[in-house]
Design a protein around this motif. Structure first.
Motif, PDB file in Angstrom:
ATOM      1  N   GLY A 116       0.736  63.601 -14.136  1.00 49.40           N
ATOM      2  CA  GLY A 116       1.842  64.600 -13.707  1.00 49.40           C
ATOM      3  C   GLY A 116       2.537  64.109 -12.334  1.00 49.40           C
ATOM      4  N   VAL A 117       1.847  63.129 -11.737  1.00 48.90           N
ATOM      5  CA  VAL A 117       2.479  62.873 -10.611  1.00 48.90           C
ATOM      6  C   VAL A 117       3.780  61.782 -10.615  1.00 48.90           C
ATOM      7  CG1 VAL A 117       0.452  63.278  -9.101  1.00 48.90           C
ATOM      8  CG2 VAL A 117       0.626  61.205 -10.122  1.00 48.90           C
ATOM      9  N   GLY A 198      -5.591  59.226 -15.668  1.00 48.53           N
ATOM     10  CA  GLY A 198      -5.513  60.132 -14.427  1.00 48.53           C
ATOM     11  C   GLY A 198      -6.430  61.398 -14.604  1.00 48.53           C
ATOM     12  N   ARG A 199      -7.328  61.386 -15.038  1.00 44.97           N
ATOM     13  CA  ARG A 199      -8.201  62.737 -15.439  1.00 44.97           C
ATOM     14  C   ARG A 199      -9.356  62.791 -14.340  1.00 44.97           C
ATOM     15  NH1 ARG A 199      -8.972  59.217 -19.260  1.00 44.97           N
ATOM     16  NH2 ARG A 199     -11.243  58.872 -20.125  1.00 44.97           N
ATOM     17  N   LEU A 200      -8.969  63.681 -13.199  1.00 44.81           N
ATOM     18  CA  LEU A 200      -9.683  63.822 -12.237  1.00 44.81           C
ATOM     19  C   LEU A 200     -10.868  64.878 -12.617  1.00 44.81           C
ATOM     20  CD1 LEU A 200      -8.341  64.137  -8.557  1.00 44.81           C
ATOM     21  CD2 LEU A 200     -10.353  62.790  -9.281  1.00 44.81           C
ATOM     22  N   HIS A 201     -10.431  65.925 -13.573  1.00 42.33           N
ATOM     23  CA  HIS A 201     -11.423  67.200 -13.698  1.00 42.33           C
ATOM     24  C   HIS A 201     -12.706  66.727 -14.460  1.00 42.33           C
ATOM     25  CE1 HIS A 201     -10.186  66.836 -18.015  1.00 42.33           C
ATOM     26  NE2 HIS A 201      -9.003  66.782 -17.564  1.00 42.33           N
ATOM     27  N   VAL A 231      -0.835  57.122  -6.607  1.00 41.65           N
ATOM     28  CA  VAL A 231       0.266  57.895  -6.737  1.00 41.65           C
ATOM     29  C   VAL A 231       0.238  59.209  -6.498  1.00 41.65           C
ATOM     30  CG1 VAL A 231       2.509  58.220  -7.905  1.00 41.65           C
ATOM     31  CG2 VAL A 231       1.233  56.206  -8.374  1.00 41.65           C
ATOM     32  N   LEU A 232       0.949  59.739  -5.339  1.00 41.18           N
ATOM     33  CA  LEU A 232       0.743  61.402  -5.006  1.00 41.18           C
ATOM     34  C   LEU A 232       2.059  61.971  -5.011  1.00 41.18           C
ATOM     35  CD1 LEU A 232      -1.666  60.703  -2.004  1.00 41.18           C
ATOM     36  CD2 LEU A 232      -2.198  61.618  -4.300  1.00 41.18           C
ATOM     37  N   ASP A 233       1.824  63.097  -5.415  1.00 37.62           N
ATOM     38  CA  ASP A 233       3.293  63.986  -5.556  1.00 37.62           C
ATOM     39  C   ASP A 233       3.446  64.800  -3.990  1.00 37.62           C
ATOM     40  OD1 ASP A 233       4.904  66.128  -6.178  1.00 37.62           O
ATOM     41  OD2 ASP A 233       4.264  66.649  -8.116  1.00 37.62           O
ATOM     42  N   GLY A 234       4.601  64.267  -3.657  1.00 40.36           N
ATOM     43  CA  GLY A 234       4.983  64.794  -2.172  1.00 40.36           C
ATOM     44  C   GLY A 234       5.077  66.228  -2.190  1.00 40.36           C
ATOM     45  N   LYS A 260       8.463  62.166  -5.656  1.00 38.37           N
ATOM     46  CA  LYS A 260       8.858  63.326  -5.480  1.00 38.37           C
ATOM     47  C   LYS A 260       9.108  64.001  -4.013  1.00 38.37           C
ATOM     48  CE  LYS A 260       6.788  64.270  -9.985  1.00 38.37           C
ATOM     49  NZ  LYS A 260       6.137  64.976 -10.862  1.00 38.37           N
ATOM     50  N   MET A 261       9.754  62.961  -3.111  1.00 41.81           N
ATOM     51  CA  MET A 261       9.932  63.277  -1.553  1.00 41.81           C
ATOM     52  C   MET A 261      11.299  64.167  -1.694  1.00 41.81           C
ATOM     53  SD  MET A 261       7.203  62.887   0.098  1.00 41.81           S
ATOM     54  CE  MET A 261       7.616  62.783   1.635  1.00 41.81           C
ATOM     55  N   ASP A 262      11.947  64.171  -2.761  1.00 40.98           N
ATOM     56  CA  ASP A 262      13.271  64.901  -2.908  1.00 40.98           C
ATOM     57  C   ASP A 262      13.262  66.304  -3.180  1.00 40.98           C
ATOM     58  OD1 ASP A 262      12.330  63.878  -4.952  1.00 40.98           O
ATOM     59  OD2 ASP A 262      14.423  63.841  -6.103  1.00 40.98           O
ATOM     60  N   GLY A 263      13.472  67.010  -2.110  1.00 41.03           N
ATOM     61  CA  GLY A 263      13.605  68.444  -2.295  1.00 41.03           C
ATOM     62  C   GLY A 263      12.261  69.263  -1.985  1.00 41.03           C
TER      63      GLY A 263
END
Length: 313
Positions: A116-117, A198-201, A231-234, A260-263
């Motif tokens: 999802g990131v 990417g499953r962290l749970h 990859v991290l979601d800003g 996702k650093m926009d907005g």
């Protein structure tokens, strides 16, 4: 500055509007509200930085550096130290030239991060960027857990005009990596870019999987340049930090890609991450297109944030 870069700067500036309102307005209020530079002045500034997602440790370091400069330069007026504050923030985020060695050397790049990131999309964009630099790129679709990941990556591979290995849902990620490494050696590929699960749970499984992948690369491709980019979601601010910490326990992180650093109002996280994790931000994304992912340039980022109107030539 190229057209693409110029367009990116403009989008970055626009994308950081909410963060600017969140941080810069507060900073300006302190500068105009105080007539002298005293402890209260520094405390107010520090609080605004912390509230703006720049994080405690980075904020403290920025203010310490500012105090030192104010002393050295004998500055008395609060307004006069705004430039120094901006410089101090830039210094906090420097990325060394060596950080992009994988662009020149034969390398295996694992791209990791929770679902999802924008991880798969980022892999696709990186492939396009490297291909444009005349690098021979191979993609490995090792995120076999998420049904759409393989299809998504196939689409990006076609778009970028690069080959891809794997992509079957439910396949063993480690075997995909094995096949990809074998192919990369046989075809003399410059960069093998791997999309990983990417499953962290379910951290234990993920740990085992990444360990296995690392063992395979060590064994089959000894001495190759390695990168583990997270990859991290800003937009997730401090949450992005804790994700990075958790992945950092599992694997050795060499760089960060902030998407996702926009907005987002939490753009300050770009400053925090580097200070807190001692891992450099290498790329930053402000949108959907390939050119919306660019190398992270602290000068440019801070200029865009403070809207100083200065673009790096």
């Amino acid at each position: 500055m190229g057209e693409e870069k110029k367009g990116f700067f403009g989008r970055l500036k626009e994308g950081l509007t909410k963060t600017r309102n969140n941080i810069v307005k507060g900073i300006d209020a302190v500068f105009s509200g105080f007539s002298s530079i005293d402890e209260d002045f520094y405390e107010e500034l520090e609080e605004i930085l912390i509230m703006g997602d720049i994080g405690v440790s980075a904020s403290t370091q920025i203010i310490e550096r500012l105090k030192k400069q104010v002393k050295e330069q004998h500055i008395k007026e609060p307004a006069a130290c705004k430039e120094f504050l901006i410089e101090s923030i830039k210094e906090q985020m420097q990325v060394g030239e060596a950080e992009y060695a994988f662009e020149q050397e034969q390398s295996v790049v694992l791209v990791i991060g929770v679902n999802g990131v924008g991880k798969t999309t980022t892999v696709g964009k990186l492939a396009g960027k490297l291909k444009a630099q005349n690098r021979k790129v191979l993609l490995a679709a090792a995120d076999t857990f998420r049904a759409a990941a393989g299809e998504q990556l196939t689409e990006w591979a076609n778009r970028a005009g690069v080959d891809m290995i794997g992509g079957a849902e439910g396949a063993d990620p480690a075997s995909v990596i094995f096949d990809a490494v074998t192919a990369a050696k046989a075809r003399n590929v410059d960069v093998l870019l791997c999309d990983t699960a990417g499953r962290l749970h379910n951290k234990k499984n993920l740990m085992e999987e990444l360990k296995k992948i690392n063992r395979i690369i060590d064994r089959e491709f000894p001495g190759v340049h390695r990168e583990n980019l997270i990859v991290l979601d800003g937009t997730t601010g401090q949450n992005a930090l804790s994700q990075a910490r958790q992945f950092g326990e599992v694997t050795d992180l060499t760089g960060i890609i902030l998407t996702k650093m926009d907005g987002t109002a939490k753009g300050g996280i770009a400053v925090a991450i580097q200070s807190e994790l001692k891992v450099p931000v290498k790329y930053i994304g402000v949108g959907e297109k390939i050119e919306d992912l660019q190398k992270f340039d602290p000068e440019e980022f801070v200029n865009a944030l403070f809207d100083t109107g200065e673009e790096e030539e």
